[in-house]
Motif scaffolding. Structure first.
Motif: not given
Length: 210
Positions: A45-49, A108-114, A139-144, A200-206
């Motif tokens: 997990e990159i950017g795990c906070g 697996v590599v994840t990065g959420f809100n990063l 797997i990521s979730k990113t504010a767009c 709504a603001l965040s794009r979840y992508i696998v």
């Protein structure tokens, strides 16, 4: 220490206490992410906070390595792991760029809100593609913030963030659209297999490595 690390170190105690704003969206994407893990998965997990998501996903994987640019965030995350008695999560302080260059073997590599907070995110996507095996998941979730789905608010984000950065109240922030973000991920060599907006603001992508 970089300016970004100093910024996140400063807000780490408050960040750790702030409630999740949209719990239903968080729980949904956490569940979707868990569905791609197995008991043999080794996850980065990159950017795990402060480590909350890594610790919640720990039962679904063999091992999770959680990384963050902020040593203060990592210290809080490690304390959470000790308190919970979870030994299968290893927290490390490092930049997204350095984490994406690890060569330890991950499924697996994840990065959420990063990734809207990462300069040269395209380079990181390319590094992630290189470190994953064929069929591995990103797997990521990113504010767009620039996507038309955001509505007229998207025109206010950029100047507002610029003013906040001037006074040290915001880090670097990039304004993606859904198309720009997905194009960057596919250009790195991934096949996108699942998307959604949660919230709504965040794009979840696998995405899966081809």
């Amino acid at each position: 220490m970089t300016d970004a690390a100093k910024f996140w170190d400063k807000i780490a105690p408050k960040y750790a206490q702030d409630p999740i704003k949209d719990m239903s969206a968080y729980e949904y994407t956490r569940g979707r992410t868990a569905s791609y893990l197995t008991q043999d998965s080794r996850v980065l997990e990159i950017g795990c906070g402060t480590g909350s998501t890594a610790l919640e996903l720990a039962p679904f994987a063999r091992e999770i390595v959680g990384t963050d640019i902020s040593p203060a965030m990592i210290e809080i995350a490690a304390q959470k792991a000790r308190t919970a008695g979870i030994s299968t999560v290893d927290f490390r302080a490092m930049t997204a760029q350095d984490a994406s260059k690890l060569t330890e073997g991950f499924d697996v590599v994840t990065g959420f809100n990063l990734f809207h907070l990462v300069e040269n995110a395209e380079d990181v996507f390319g590094n992630i593609h290189r470190l994953l095996p064929s069929g591995g998941y990103f797997i990521s979730k990113t504010a767009c913030l620039a996507d038309p789905s955001v509505g007229l608010k998207r025109f206010a984000f950029k100047p507002l963030i610029a003013v906040m950065r001037l006074f040290g109240k915001a880090p670097y922030v990039r304004s993606f659209t859904h198309r720009e973000l997905e194009s960057a991920i596919t250009f790195a060599g991934f096949e996108i297999i699942e998307t959604g907006n949660f919230p709504a603001l965040s794009r979840y992508i696998v995405a899966r490595k081809r």
